[in-house]
Design an enzyme around this catalytic site. Structure first.
Site, PDB file in Angstrom:
ATOM      1  N   GLY A  36     -12.113 -41.162  73.283  1.00 16.11           N
ATOM      2  CA  GLY A  36     -10.931 -41.616  72.546  1.00 16.11           C
ATOM      3  C   GLY A  36      -9.650 -41.178  73.225  1.00 16.11           C
ATOM      4  O   GLY A  36      -8.687 -41.953  73.335  1.00 16.11           O
ATOM      5  N   HIS A  37      -9.636 -39.938  73.719  1.00 15.22           N
ATOM      6  CA  HIS A  37      -8.470 -39.460  74.473  1.00 15.22           C
ATOM      7  C   HIS A  37      -8.299 -40.257  75.768  1.00 15.22           C
ATOM      8  O   HIS A  37      -7.180 -40.565  76.181  1.00 15.22           O
ATOM      9  CB  HIS A  37      -8.624 -37.975  74.816  1.00 15.22           C
ATOM     10  CG  HIS A  37      -8.610 -37.055  73.631  1.00 15.22           C
ATOM     11  ND1 HIS A  37      -9.736 -36.411  73.193  1.00 15.22           N
ATOM     12  CD2 HIS A  37      -7.609 -36.679  72.804  1.00 15.22           C
ATOM     13  CE1 HIS A  37      -9.432 -35.665  72.145  1.00 15.22           C
ATOM     14  NE2 HIS A  37      -8.146 -35.814  71.883  1.00 15.22           N
ATOM     15  N   GLY A 149      -3.207 -41.748  68.885  1.00 18.31           N
ATOM     16  CA  GLY A 149      -4.307 -42.511  68.312  1.00 18.31           C
ATOM     17  C   GLY A 149      -4.033 -42.921  66.876  1.00 18.31           C
ATOM     18  O   GLY A 149      -3.425 -42.172  66.109  1.00 18.31           O
ATOM     19  N   LYS A 151      -6.263 -43.148  64.676  1.00 17.76           N
ATOM     20  CA  LYS A 151      -7.184 -42.455  63.770  1.00 17.76           C
ATOM     21  C   LYS A 151      -6.408 -41.509  62.858  1.00 17.76           C
ATOM     22  O   LYS A 151      -6.710 -41.385  61.672  1.00 17.76           O
ATOM     23  CB  LYS A 151      -8.256 -41.685  64.540  1.00 17.76           C
ATOM     24  CG  LYS A 151      -9.313 -41.059  63.617  1.00 17.76           C
ATOM     25  CD  LYS A 151     -10.418 -40.402  64.395  1.00 17.76           C
ATOM     26  CE  LYS A 151      -9.984 -39.062  64.945  1.00 17.76           C
ATOM     27  NZ  LYS A 151      -9.813 -38.037  63.874  1.00 17.76           N
ATOM     28  N   GLN A 155      -0.204 -39.097  60.780  1.00 19.32           N
ATOM     29  CA  GLN A 155       0.490 -38.430  61.882  1.00 19.32           C
ATOM     30  C   GLN A 155       1.310 -39.425  62.690  1.00 19.32           C
ATOM     31  O   GLN A 155       2.467 -39.153  63.043  1.00 19.32           O
ATOM     32  CB  GLN A 155      -0.529 -37.736  62.792  1.00 19.32           C
ATOM     33  CG  GLN A 155       0.080 -37.156  64.068  1.00 19.32           C
ATOM     34  CD  GLN A 155      -0.952 -36.462  64.921  1.00 19.32           C
ATOM     35  OE1 GLN A 155      -1.340 -35.342  64.636  1.00 19.32           O
ATOM     36  NE2 GLN A 155      -1.420 -37.126  65.971  1.00 19.32           N
ATOM     37  N   SER A 188     -12.786 -34.810  68.051  1.00 23.85           N
ATOM     38  CA  SER A 188     -13.223 -33.495  68.527  1.00 23.85           C
ATOM     39  C   SER A 188     -14.061 -32.790  67.467  1.00 23.85           C
ATOM     40  O   SER A 188     -14.948 -32.001  67.778  1.00 23.85           O
ATOM     41  CB  SER A 188     -11.999 -32.636  68.880  1.00 23.85           C
ATOM     42  OG  SER A 188     -11.256 -33.245  69.915  1.00 23.85           O
TER      43      SER A 188
END
Length: 283
Positions: A36-37, A149, A151, A155, A188
């Site tokens: 994902g990163h 992201g 997700k 944020q 993570s």
């Protein structure tokens, strides 16, 4: 690939890049990097001449000391992955470098409203820590764009508002959630799952998709939809923590004028608190 650990060296490199007229992209991370990163890195590379990845486990955004203590630090492996991706610069400072006098007396950036609602209500101080470190990284790196992201939906909304309110001349790019083949959002925190829990984990996305299907079919009794979803999660082996259906543009309650909804789900599976989200068109 350059690995920089101090502010003076970072500033020196950023000055050089600016003098060369390079377009700079920043990808802020806490390390323990996964695919994902890497998707964020790829997006940054497609949009800029130079990619800077920050790796910093930020103590200010952890509301529980035990979470901070056990967060994986995998700097060497992270740098190997980033080097293969041909990242230009990794900024990996120590806590002392970022907070020389500790976090308690450090100046902070707070985004009213967004930082204390939803996820912020159950994690006091978390979003203040996020907005503080991200604004500091923006000042240090002076990027043209920054990739985050989707997700972490709240944020991303918080960062967008902070950038607008503070007048940062930075384009914020939201990158779609990357999922495993079974639907689990890459995170993570998935590393905290046992093999048995990992088999259960995709159930979170199934419940999320079920909510989305109901909304798209025209169901609007949100309390009932949420109650059923919580029950389904618990039956699958999760401990439902928070399920919200909000206006995707404001994060306020869905109203008759809402065009899009975002479904936000958080649930515990063993020691891992998993989060996920899905957008739904309401028109």
């Amino acid at each position: 690939m350059l690995i920089i650990e101090t502010l003076p060296l970072l500033r020196q490199q950023i000055r050089r890049l600016r003098m060369e007229g390079k377009r700079v992209a920043l990808v802020p991370t806490m390390g323990n990097l996964h695919d994902g990163h890497m998707k964020l890195v790829d997006e940054a590379k497609a949009r800029a001449d130079v990619v800077v990845v920050s790796i910093f486990v930020n103590p200010m955004q952890f509301d529980r000391p035990e979470d901070l203590a056990r967060y994986p630090r995998t700097l060497q492996e992270d740098c190997e992955k980033l080097n293969k991706r041909k990242v230009d610069l990794v900024f990996a400072p120590s806590v002392k470098e970022i907070y020389p006098n500790g976090t308690e007396t450090h100046t902070y950036v707070d985004v009213p409203g967004l930082s204390t609602m939803l996820e912020g209500a159950s994690r006091p101080g978390h979003f203040r820590g996020v907005s503080t470190i991200v604004s500091k990284l923006f000042n240090l790196v002076q990027p043209d764009i920054a990739c985050f992201g989707e997700k972490d939906f709240q944020q991303l909304a918080l960062i967008r508002k902070m950038v607008a309110d503070m007048g940062f001349d930075i384009e914020i790019v939201g990158v779609p959630i990357m999922r495993a083949k079974d639907g689990l959002a890459l995170s993570s925190r998935n590393g905290y799952l046992t093999a048995e829990q990992r088999k259960i984990a995709p159930g979170l996305y199934k419940v999320l998709s079920s909510i989305a299907d109901k909304l798209q079919a025209g169901e609007r009794d949100l309390d009932e939809i949420i109650a059923i979803a919580g029950q389904e999660l618990n039956e699958k082996g999760f401990r439902a923590d928070d399920i919200q259906i909000r206006d995707a543009d404001t994060l306020l309650e869905v109203s008759e004028t809402s065009k899009r909804a975002v479904i936000l789900v958080a649930a515990w599976l063993g020691d891992a608190r998993l989060i996920d989200n899905k957008m739904v068109e309401l028109a």
